[in-house]
Scaffold this motif. Sequence first.
Motif, PDB file in Angstrom:
ATOM      1  N   GLU A  51       0.823  -1.213   0.000  1.00  0.00           N
ATOM      2  CA  GLU A  51       0.000   0.000   0.000  1.00  0.00           C
ATOM      3  C   GLU A  51       0.862   1.271   0.000  1.00  0.00           C
ATOM      4  N   ASP A  52       2.050   1.186   0.605  1.00  0.00           N
ATOM      5  CA  ASP A  52       2.962   2.326   0.562  1.00  0.00           C
ATOM      6  C   ASP A  52       3.632   2.441  -0.799  1.00  0.00           C
ATOM      7  N   LEU A  53       3.978   1.311  -1.366  1.00  0.00           N
ATOM      8  CA  LEU A  53       4.615   1.330  -2.684  1.00  0.00           C
ATOM      9  C   LEU A  53       3.672   1.903  -3.744  1.00  0.00           C
ATOM     10  N   ALA A  54       2.380   1.687  -3.566  1.00  0.00           N
ATOM     11  CA  ALA A  54       1.394   2.247  -4.500  1.00  0.00           C
ATOM     12  C   ALA A  54       1.415   3.779  -4.480  1.00  0.00           C
ATOM     13  N   LEU A  55       1.823   4.361  -3.357  1.00  0.00           N
ATOM     14  CA  LEU A  55       1.873   5.822  -3.210  1.00  0.00           C
ATOM     15  C   LEU A  55       3.283   6.388  -3.370  1.00  0.00           C
ATOM     16  N   TYR A  56       4.264   5.507  -3.457  1.00  0.00           N
ATOM     17  CA  TYR A  56       5.679   5.892  -3.425  1.00  0.00           C
ATOM     18  C   TYR A  56       6.041   6.922  -4.496  1.00  0.00           C
ATOM     19  N   SER A  57       5.607   6.683  -5.738  1.00  0.00           N
ATOM     20  CA  SER A  57       5.965   7.598  -6.834  1.00  0.00           C
ATOM     21  C   SER A  57       5.301   8.972  -6.677  1.00  0.00           C
ATOM     22  N   LYS A  58       4.275   9.045  -5.820  1.00  0.00           N
ATOM     23  CA  LYS A  58       3.605  10.315  -5.541  1.00  0.00           C
ATOM     24  C   LYS A  58       4.211  11.011  -4.318  1.00  0.00           C
ATOM     25  N   GLY A  59       5.191  10.341  -3.663  1.00  0.00           N
ATOM     26  CA  GLY A  59       5.803  10.907  -2.471  1.00  0.00           C
ATOM     27  C   GLY A  59       4.905  10.848  -1.254  1.00  0.00           C
ATOM     28  N   ASP A  60       4.012   9.873  -1.216  1.00  0.00           N
ATOM     29  CA  ASP A  60       3.058   9.770  -0.125  1.00  0.00           C
ATOM     30  C   ASP A  60       3.215   8.430   0.594  1.00  0.00           C
ATOM     31  N   THR A  61       2.554   8.312   1.729  1.00  0.00           N
ATOM     32  CA  THR A  61       2.641   7.110   2.547  1.00  0.00           C
ATOM     33  C   THR A  61       1.341   6.899   3.303  1.00  0.00           C
ATOM     34  N   THR A  62       1.126   5.681   3.759  1.00  0.00           N
ATOM     35  CA  THR A  62      -0.005   5.393   4.635  1.00  0.00           C
ATOM     36  C   THR A  62       0.442   5.346   6.096  1.00  0.00           C
ATOM     37  N   ASP A  63       1.742   5.442   6.333  1.00  0.00           N
ATOM     38  CA  ASP A  63       2.315   5.292   7.669  1.00  0.00           C
ATOM     39  C   ASP A  63       2.380   6.649   8.379  1.00  0.00           C
ATOM     40  N   PRO A  64       1.574   6.865   9.432  1.00  0.00           N
ATOM     41  CA  PRO A  64       1.590   8.151  10.132  1.00  0.00           C
ATOM     42  C   PRO A  64       2.944   8.449  10.792  1.00  0.00           C
ATOM     43  N   GLN A  65       3.679   7.405  11.142  1.00  0.00           N
ATOM     44  CA  GLN A  65       4.999   7.614  11.750  1.00  0.00           C
ATOM     45  C   GLN A  65       5.967   8.249  10.755  1.00  0.00           C
ATOM     46  N   VAL A  66       5.855   7.891   9.492  1.00  0.00           N
ATOM     47  CA  VAL A  66       6.694   8.489   8.453  1.00  0.00           C
ATOM     48  C   VAL A  66       6.442   9.987   8.394  1.00  0.00           C
ATOM     49  N   LYS A  67       5.187  10.376   8.408  1.00  0.00           N
ATOM     50  CA  LYS A  67       4.845  11.807   8.367  1.00  0.00           C
ATOM     51  C   LYS A  67       5.366  12.536   9.606  1.00  0.00           C
ATOM     52  N   GLU A  68       5.299  11.876  10.761  1.00  0.00           N
ATOM     53  CA  GLU A  68       5.827  12.453  12.002  1.00  0.00           C
ATOM     54  C   GLU A  68       7.341  12.662  11.888  1.00  0.00           C
ATOM     55  N   TYR A  69       8.050  11.676  11.374  1.00  0.00           N
ATOM     56  CA  TYR A  69       9.502  11.793  11.213  1.00  0.00           C
ATOM     57  C   TYR A  69       9.856  12.881  10.203  1.00  0.00           C
ATOM     58  N   GLN A  70       9.077  13.000   9.153  1.00  0.00           N
ATOM     59  CA  GLN A  70       9.326  14.056   8.175  1.00  0.00           C
ATOM     60  C   GLN A  70       9.178  15.442   8.809  1.00  0.00           C
ATOM     61  N   GLU A  71       8.185  15.617   9.686  1.00  0.00           N
ATOM     62  CA  GLU A  71       8.004  16.895  10.381  1.00  0.00           C
ATOM     63  C   GLU A  71       9.218  17.202  11.265  1.00  0.00           C
ATOM     64  N   ILE A  72       9.729  16.195  11.930  1.00  0.00           N
ATOM     65  CA  ILE A  72      10.925  16.382  12.763  1.00  0.00           C
ATOM     66  C   ILE A  72      12.106  16.794  11.890  1.00  0.00           C
ATOM     67  N   LEU A  73      12.287  16.121  10.763  1.00  0.00           N
ATOM     68  CA  LEU A  73      13.417  16.422   9.880  1.00  0.00           C
ATOM     69  C   LEU A  73      13.307  17.815   9.255  1.00  0.00           C
ATOM     70  N   LYS A  74      12.093  18.309   9.061  1.00  0.00           N
ATOM     71  CA  LYS A  74      11.911  19.668   8.521  1.00  0.00           C
ATOM     72  C   LYS A  74      12.485  20.719   9.458  1.00  0.00           C
ATOM     73  N   ASP A  75      12.544  20.401  10.752  1.00  0.00           N
ATOM     74  CA  ASP A  75      13.019  21.334  11.770  1.00  0.00           C
ATOM     75  C   ASP A  75      14.438  21.000  12.245  1.00  0.00           C
ATOM     76  N   THR A  76      15.175  20.255  11.435  1.00  0.00           N
ATOM     77  CA  THR A  76      16.507  19.784  11.803  1.00  0.00           C
ATOM     78  C   THR A  76      17.583  20.522  11.026  1.00  0.00           C
ATOM     79  N   GLU A  77      18.604  20.959  11.737  1.00  0.00           N
ATOM     80  CA  GLU A  77      19.762  21.590  11.097  1.00  0.00           C
ATOM     81  C   GLU A  77      21.010  20.719  11.183  1.00  0.00           C
TER      82      GLU A  77
END
Length: 191
Positions: A51-77
Motif C-alpha cells: 500500500e505504501d509502494l502504490a503511493l511511493y511515486s507520488k511521495g506519499d505514505t499510509t504510515d503516520p509515523q513516516v509523516k511524524e519523522y518528516q516533520e521532525i526532519l523539517k526542523d533539523t539543522e
Amino acid sequence: MKTTFVFAHPWHGSFNKAILDTAVKKLEEQGKEYHIIDLHKENFDPVLREEDLALYSKGDTTDPQVKEYQEILKDTEELIFIFPIWWYDLPAMLKGFIDKVMLKDFSYIETKTGLQGLLTHIKKAKVITTSESPSWYLVLFGGNVIKKAFIKATLKGVGVKDVQWINSSYTTSGSNEKRNSFLKKIDRIFS
C-alpha cells in the motif's frame, strides 16, 4: 540549531546507546535543542508494504509515523545517525527508515540530471558507527558502504552534504579502555 538523532540499535544496554547518551549529555550541558528518533523503541515498521509502494511515486505514505519523522526532519539543522555496522552495511531498521521516510517531493525531486536534494536546510551530519572490523578494513574490503553509498550517494542525494563519519572499531572484542576512549572522543566532538 536543532539536532536530530536517528538511533538504530535494538538494545539499550549497547555501546551504541552509550554513544547516544554521551552526545545527548553534551547537548543538554550546552542548552541545545535535540530530538531522538529511536527506531526500535518507537516500534518503527521498516517494511515498505504494497500500500505504501502504490503511493511511493507520488511521495506519499499510509504510515503516520513516516509523516511524524518528516516533520521532525523539517526542523533539523544537524542530523546524527548512530548505528552498528552489521554485515558491512546499515541495519535493516535504518535502511527501512531511509526507504520509507526519504520520499520524493519531501527529500528530493527528480531532474534530467538525477536527484536534486531538498533537505539542504540540514547544514551538517554525523554518521557514528560501531563495528567489529577495523575502519580501514571496512573501507578496503567492505566496499565502503557507509562512506560511498550512504554518505556520498544517499545523504548527498537528499541534500545533506557536510557529513562526518566516525567509527568505533573492535567494539565487542576491544577493551573497556578503548570504548571509554571513544566516548571521550564523542564528548569532544559535541563540545
